[in-house]
Design a protein around this motif. Structure first.
Motif, PDB file in Angstrom:
ATOM      1  N   PRO A 150      39.734  22.940 -31.231  1.00 32.17           N
ATOM      2  CA  PRO A 150      39.181  21.583 -31.195  1.00 32.17           C
ATOM      3  C   PRO A 150      39.451  20.843 -29.899  1.00 32.17           C
ATOM      4  O   PRO A 150      38.818  19.818 -29.631  1.00 32.17           O
ATOM      5  CB  PRO A 150      39.888  20.894 -32.378  1.00 32.17           C
ATOM      6  N   THR A 151      40.377  21.354 -29.078  1.00 29.22           N
ATOM      7  CA  THR A 151      40.680  20.718 -27.793  1.00 29.22           C
ATOM      8  C   THR A 151      39.755  21.197 -26.686  1.00 29.22           C
ATOM      9  O   THR A 151      39.916  20.815 -25.529  1.00 29.22           O
ATOM     10  CB  THR A 151      42.144  20.991 -27.417  1.00 29.22           C
ATOM     11  N   LEU A 152      38.782  22.050 -27.021  1.00 29.91           N
ATOM     12  CA  LEU A 152      37.731  22.457 -26.088  1.00 29.91           C
ATOM     13  C   LEU A 152      36.387  22.023 -26.671  1.00 29.91           C
ATOM     14  O   LEU A 152      35.912  22.602 -27.647  1.00 29.91           O
ATOM     15  CB  LEU A 152      37.727  23.977 -25.879  1.00 29.91           C
ATOM     16  N   GLN A 153      35.824  20.974 -26.110  1.00 28.59           N
ATOM     17  CA  GLN A 153      34.535  20.439 -26.565  1.00 28.59           C
ATOM     18  C   GLN A 153      34.525  20.205 -28.074  1.00 28.59           C
ATOM     19  O   GLN A 153      33.519  20.428 -28.759  1.00 28.59           O
ATOM     20  CB  GLN A 153      33.391  21.383 -26.159  1.00 28.59           C
ATOM     21  N   GLY A 154      35.664  19.771 -28.601  1.00 26.57           N
ATOM     22  CA  GLY A 154      35.757  19.483 -30.023  1.00 26.57           C
ATOM     23  C   GLY A 154      35.624  20.702 -30.916  1.00 26.57           C
ATOM     24  O   GLY A 154      35.427  20.581 -32.130  1.00 26.57           O
ATOM     25  N   GLY A 155      35.750  21.902 -30.323  1.00 26.47           N
ATOM     26  CA  GLY A 155      35.564  23.125 -31.098  1.00 26.47           C
ATOM     27  C   GLY A 155      34.110  23.368 -31.461  1.00 26.47           C
ATOM     28  O   GLY A 155      33.810  24.175 -32.353  1.00 26.47           O
ATOM     29  N   ALA A 156      33.200  22.684 -30.771  1.00 27.85           N
ATOM     30  CA  ALA A 156      31.773  22.809 -31.088  1.00 27.85           C
ATOM     31  C   ALA A 156      31.268  24.215 -30.785  1.00 27.85           C
ATOM     32  O   ALA A 156      31.711  24.871 -29.834  1.00 27.85           O
ATOM     33  CB  ALA A 156      30.969  21.778 -30.301  1.00 27.85           C
TER      34      ALA A 156
ATOM     35  N   LEU B  85      44.142  16.232 -23.375  1.00 26.42           N
ATOM     36  CA  LEU B  85      43.559  16.487 -24.691  1.00 26.42           C
ATOM     37  C   LEU B  85      44.559  17.171 -25.621  1.00 26.42           C
ATOM     38  O   LEU B  85      44.606  16.884 -26.823  1.00 26.42           O
ATOM     39  CB  LEU B  85      42.305  17.338 -24.555  1.00 26.42           C
ATOM     40  N   VAL B  86      45.364  18.064 -25.058  1.00 24.92           N
ATOM     41  CA  VAL B  86      46.393  18.727 -25.864  1.00 24.92           C
ATOM     42  C   VAL B  86      47.407  17.716 -26.373  1.00 24.92           C
ATOM     43  O   VAL B  86      47.793  17.719 -27.556  1.00 24.92           O
ATOM     44  CB  VAL B  86      47.080  19.848 -25.050  1.00 24.92           C
ATOM     45  N   ASP B  87      47.844  16.825 -25.481  1.00 28.44           N
ATOM     46  CA  ASP B  87      48.814  15.799 -25.876  1.00 28.44           C
ATOM     47  C   ASP B  87      48.233  14.877 -26.944  1.00 28.44           C
ATOM     48  O   ASP B  87      48.929  14.508 -27.917  1.00 28.44           O
ATOM     49  CB  ASP B  87      49.239  14.973 -24.661  1.00 28.44           C
ATOM     50  N   LEU B  88      46.961  14.498 -26.794  1.00 26.77           N
ATOM     51  CA  LEU B  88      46.299  13.639 -27.771  1.00 26.77           C
ATOM     52  C   LEU B  88      46.186  14.342 -29.121  1.00 26.77           C
ATOM     53  O   LEU B  88      46.408  13.727 -30.178  1.00 26.77           O
ATOM     54  CB  LEU B  88      44.910  13.246 -27.259  1.00 26.77           C
ATOM     55  N   HIS B  89      45.889  15.620 -29.076  1.00 25.76           N
ATOM     56  CA  HIS B  89      45.772  16.429 -30.292  1.00 25.76           C
ATOM     57  C   HIS B  89      47.110  16.469 -31.036  1.00 25.76           C
ATOM     58  O   HIS B  89      47.164  16.272 -32.262  1.00 25.76           O
ATOM     59  CB  HIS B  89      45.337  17.841 -29.890  1.00 25.76           C
ATOM     60  N   HIS B  90      48.180  16.698 -30.275  1.00 26.03           N
ATOM     61  CA  HIS B  90      49.516  16.713 -30.879  1.00 26.03           C
ATOM     62  C   HIS B  90      49.895  15.334 -31.427  1.00 26.03           C
ATOM     63  O   HIS B  90      50.510  15.219 -32.502  1.00 26.03           O
ATOM     64  CB  HIS B  90      50.553  17.167 -29.859  1.00 26.03           C
TER      65      HIS B  90
END
Length: 573
Positions: free
Chosen positions: A146-152, A81-86
């Motif tokens: 946002p990389t944890l449950q979309g920051g919900a 998820l971190v890589d996707l975010h970057h």
């Protein structure tokens, strides 16, 4: 360091944690010129004794465990998820906070272990939150992860947010929110929706009170989350990335039949040119953060309280004794007593501590000192509270209010003394006066749980219900109505007396199993990680960092006027 973040907990490691004592590391010691007449208190601790060595070993293990768990709390999602975010061109939440902060400045995380050990909760509520310096101004900063449950937002987010908001309000802190969130966690809608709306009311109240708020939107900010930028005083949106709308394209299609794309519906460019929601359109995240810093620098923000010159100039002494020795003084086993004075002289400037009524009510230590050059009144427990201790505390709190002096409460208390003799001596009346004084005290209060904090003793020492400005726990501390063994014993006596009156026969095996289960439950719920997980404190801290954190928090308190007041309505004499 763990609570004022260590550089190793930051990514990238651009900042070094600044110890407030280092702000004036090049200043000469000038205590002799500041009118100090109190001699340093001499320590009686033998650092070679078996008791000290055993305490140190056990407490050090607890601190190591704490540091491991605080490091866990900096987790920002799986590598995928971190890589996707970057890949999508976004910075991580902690990188955003890091860029916002002044170089070489402290950042004090608030409730970093909120949600720890709770099912269906992200530790910290999918956000970074704390107090840091932006252009020299102490600000409350929150950032969605946002990389944890979309920051919900979940129930932990709401509980942590309520505490963060209160601290920012009471201490007049400008508030900066770094937004990228999927909105509410719909699976927890009942626990998020009902209390969660208060965040918008708080933004409105802040604006009316002249307390600045700012939102920087980096990505999606939908549904209720759209009101964060909508109700903040100043809003920056990142071009091509930020999207703010009450309902996304799928909801719009379902509700109205209209077909649209996210950028047209709520993109940063649209809000900057058409709706007017955006006050500034940033070209990228770095540009947005620089705009946030510009906003703070333009506030011309001043503290309402006047900090002492010696604090501002760094003209204060270090304690004579190493704070590391606290680990050998305090026991991991809260049943083992220790002298609170030995802790105090490792926290205060020059180890100078002027005791108040030292021969009267000796189980409660009261006195004055300075921490980072800031005067404080200190109350600390050496044992159970008797009527003299309560009377002494009441007068001392009055004196602190008369002097406009903040109060530090150091908890290690099992409660007020019980028994026929003490009831006849008026323990209830004395305790009521004590709690009356704590309740109506007007000066800022900070509480540190350094051992047990049980029953009415917790109330008298300004526990969570008494609204201290800040409340931190040491990793050995426990907090509940009383100790698990004592509470189980009381319940067992009540059960047996009830059975005797009704003529019932007790099944001893079943009763033992029930009592064992109850005791285990109480032990779990009094554990420091259980209470910290539910925001009953503002964080668990390494005892050796206490002086640093107190210095930082006292400075924060002076954003508002520090002034005492009249403490009393009706009181039973």
């Amino acid at each position: 360091m763990s609570h004022i973040l260590d550089p190793s907990h930051r990514n990238p490691p651009a900042h070094k944690t600044a110890h407030p004592d280092e702000f004036a590391s090049k200043k000469p010691a000038v205590a002799q010129h500041l009118g100090h007449h109190t001699k340093p208190t001499k320590s009686k601790i033998n650092t070679k004794s078996p008791e000290y060595i055993a305490n140190y070993k056990e407490m050090h293990a607890m601190v190591e465990q704490l540091n491991e768990r605080l490091k866990e709390a900096t987790f920002e999602g799986s590598q995928r998820l971190v890589d996707l975010h970057h890949k999508r061109g976004y910075l991580l939440a902690r990188d955003r906070v890091e860029l916002l902060l002044d170089d070489d400045s402290p950042f004090l995380e608030i409730c970093p272990l909120a949600g720890y050990g709770q099912d269906d909760m992200t530790v910290g509520g999918s956000q970074v939150a704390g107090i840091g310096l932006v252009c020299g101004v102490e600000c409350m900063i929150t950032a969605n992860i946002p990389t944890l449950q979309g920051g919900a937002s979940n129930a932990t987010t709401v509980a942590r947010g309520e505490r963060i908001g209160r601290i920012a309000w009471e201490n007049r802190l400008p508030q900066i929110t770094l937004v990228q969130s999927a909105g509410a966690n719909l699976a927890q809608q009942s626990s998020v929706f009902h209390p969660g709306g208060a965040v918008f009311r708080h933004l409105a109240e802040r604006s009316k009170a002249g307390l600045p708020s700012m939102a920087v939107v980096f990505g999606s900010s939908t549904a209720g989350g759209a009101y964060i930028p909508g109700m903040s005083d100043y809003t920056v949106l990142v071009k091509g990335k930020a999207q703010v709308f009450l309902g996304g394209p799928p909801l719009v299609k379902m509700a109205t039949g209209e077909i649209t794309d996210a950028e047209s519906l709520g993109g940063a460019d649209m809000h900057s040119r058409k709706s007017g929601l955006s006050d500034q359109l940033a070209l990228d995240e770095y540009h947005a953060i620089s705009m946030a810093r510009e906003f703070v620098s333009g506030l011309n923000w001043n503290k309402q309280g006047q900090l002492p010159i010696r604090h501002l100039r760094g003209q204060f002494d270090q304690p004579l004794y190493d704070p590391d020795e606290i680990l050998g003084i305090v026991s991991a086993n809260i049943r083992l007593p220790f002298d609170a004075v030995e802790v105090i002289i490792r926290l205060v400037d020059g180890s100078r501590f002027t005791q108040f009524k030292p021969l009267y009510g000796p189980n409660l230590i009261c006195g004055w000192a300075t921490i980072h050059g800031i005067p404080v009144g200190i109350l600390a427990n050496n044992n159970v509270i008797f009527p003299p201790e309560a009377n002494k505390a009441t007068q001392f709190i009055q004196l602190c209010n008369m002097r406009d002096t903040p109060i530090l409460y150091l908890h290690n208390i099992t409660g007020f003394m019980v028994g026929k003799k003490y009831e006849e001596e008026g323990i209830i009346k004395a305790g009521a006066r004590f709690i009356n004084a704590v309740s109506n005290s007007q000066v800022p209060c900070i509480s540190i749980m350094m051992g047990a904090s049980y029953g009415a003793g917790n109330y008298a020492m300004s526990g969570r219900a008494y609204n201290p400005r800040f409340l931190f726990s040491w990793p050995n501390s426990k907090c509940s109505v009383m100790g698990a063994e004592q509470l189980t014993g009381v319940l067992d006596i009540v059960m047996r007396e009830s059975a005797k009156k009704s003529g019932k026969v007790i099944d001893e095996e079943m009763a033992k199993a029930s009592m064992d289960m109850f005791q285990a439950m109480v032990e779990n719920e009094s554990d420091v990680y259980w209470t910290s997980s539910r925001c009953i404190d503002d964080g668990i801290i390494d005892p050796r960092e206490t002086r640093t954190i107190l210095g930082f928090c006292l400075s924060v308190c002076y954003n508002a006027e520090v002034k005492g007041g009249n403490l009393y309505g009706v009181s039973r004499m």
